[in-house]
Design a protein around this motif. Structure first.
Motif, PDB file in Angstrom:
ATOM      1  N   TYR A 181       0.954   4.295  -2.822  1.00 30.08           N
ATOM      2  CA  TYR A 181       0.856   5.734  -2.542  1.00 30.08           C
ATOM      3  C   TYR A 181       2.050   6.485  -3.127  1.00 30.08           C
ATOM      4  N   SER A 192       0.829  -1.207   0.000  1.00 28.56           N
ATOM      5  CA  SER A 192       0.000   0.000   0.000  1.00 28.56           C
ATOM      6  C   SER A 192       0.863   1.256   0.000  1.00 28.56           C
ATOM      7  N   TYR A 237      -9.681   6.800  -3.027  1.00 27.28           N
ATOM      8  CA  TYR A 237      -9.591   6.421  -1.621  1.00 27.28           C
ATOM      9  C   TYR A 237     -10.316   7.475  -0.784  1.00 27.28           C
ATOM     10  N   THR A 238     -10.566   7.145   0.466  1.00 23.37           N
ATOM     11  CA  THR A 238     -11.195   8.124   1.358  1.00 23.37           C
ATOM     12  C   THR A 238     -10.149   9.107   1.870  1.00 23.37           C
ATOM     13  N   LYS A 239     -10.609  10.299   2.246  1.00 25.66           N
ATOM     14  CA  LYS A 239      -9.707  11.311   2.797  1.00 25.66           C
ATOM     15  C   LYS A 239      -9.016  10.812   4.061  1.00 25.66           C
ATOM     16  N   PRO A 240      -9.737  10.162   4.995  1.00 26.65           N
ATOM     17  CA  PRO A 240      -9.061   9.668   6.200  1.00 26.65           C
ATOM     18  C   PRO A 240      -7.971   8.629   5.900  1.00 26.65           C
ATOM     19  N   SER A 241      -8.232   7.753   4.945  1.00 26.80           N
ATOM     20  CA  SER A 241      -7.231   6.738   4.581  1.00 26.80           C
ATOM     21  C   SER A 241      -5.960   7.383   4.044  1.00 26.80           C
ATOM     22  N   VAL A 242      -6.141   8.362   3.168  1.00 27.93           N
ATOM     23  CA  VAL A 242      -4.989   9.052   2.588  1.00 27.93           C
ATOM     24  C   VAL A 242      -4.257   9.845   3.662  1.00 27.93           C
ATOM     25  N   SER A 243      -4.994  10.477   4.550  1.00 29.77           N
ATOM     26  CA  SER A 243      -4.387  11.250   5.629  1.00 29.77           C
ATOM     27  C   SER A 243      -3.515  10.358   6.521  1.00 29.77           C
ATOM     28  N   ILE A 244      -4.024   9.212   6.879  1.00 31.12           N
ATOM     29  CA  ILE A 244      -3.259   8.266   7.710  1.00 31.12           C
ATOM     30  C   ILE A 244      -2.023   7.782   6.970  1.00 31.12           C
ATOM     31  N   ALA A 245      -2.195   7.460   5.690  1.00 32.19           N
ATOM     32  CA  ALA A 245      -1.057   6.984   4.898  1.00 32.19           C
ATOM     33  C   ALA A 245       0.017   8.058   4.765  1.00 32.19           C
ATOM     34  N   SER A 270      -2.812  15.877  -0.790  1.00 33.46           N
ATOM     35  CA  SER A 270      -3.533  14.658  -0.422  1.00 33.46           C
ATOM     36  C   SER A 270      -4.836  14.500  -1.196  1.00 33.46           C
TER      37      SER A 270
END
Length: 128
Positions: A10, A6, A35-43, A26
């Protein structure tokens, strides 16, 4: 260099977006990868913490040398494997989808042999 698939995805997406539009945030990754905003933020947080990217105050993402190395390796594999599969008669859609799966797991030795074979038989561009 051991990195999760993953994270490779990214980093590759960041590189592709940089090549396409220059600056990357992001939200661009959210749109590109769906992807969702939270997923991208965490990544992005994890990639920053591990020294693969940096973000400036405006939220623009830059690949650091270690991140750039991984992104370029994965993107090169993706392009060459897709091109090779298409020359074998695989539809462009399936070639791209299969390349996305193969690019992360293929060994350096196997990839190098595929590239050498493809170049020898002029199935891929010499520039790649």
């Amino acid at each position: 260099m051991n990195i999760h698939e993953s994270a490779e995805d990214y980093l590759e997406a960041i590189l592709i977006l940089q090549e396409r539009q220059g600056l990357v945030r992001s939200i661009d990754i959210v749109r590109e990868k769906n992807y969702t905003k939270p997923s991208v933020s965490i990544a992005m947080k994890r990639l920053r913490e591990n020294g693969y990217i940096e973000m400036n105050a405006e939220g623009y993402i830059t690949l650091l040398p270690q991140g750039m190395e991984i992104a370029q390796r994965i993107y090169t594999r993706h392009r060459l494997i897709s091109q090779f599969l298409e020359h074998l008669g695989v539809s462009p859609e399936n070639a791209v989808a299969d390349a996305c799966k193969i690019e992360h797991d293929i060994s350096v030795e196997s990839f190098d042999k595929i590239v050498a074979y493809a170049k020898e038989h002029r199935l891929i561009d010499e520039a790649d």
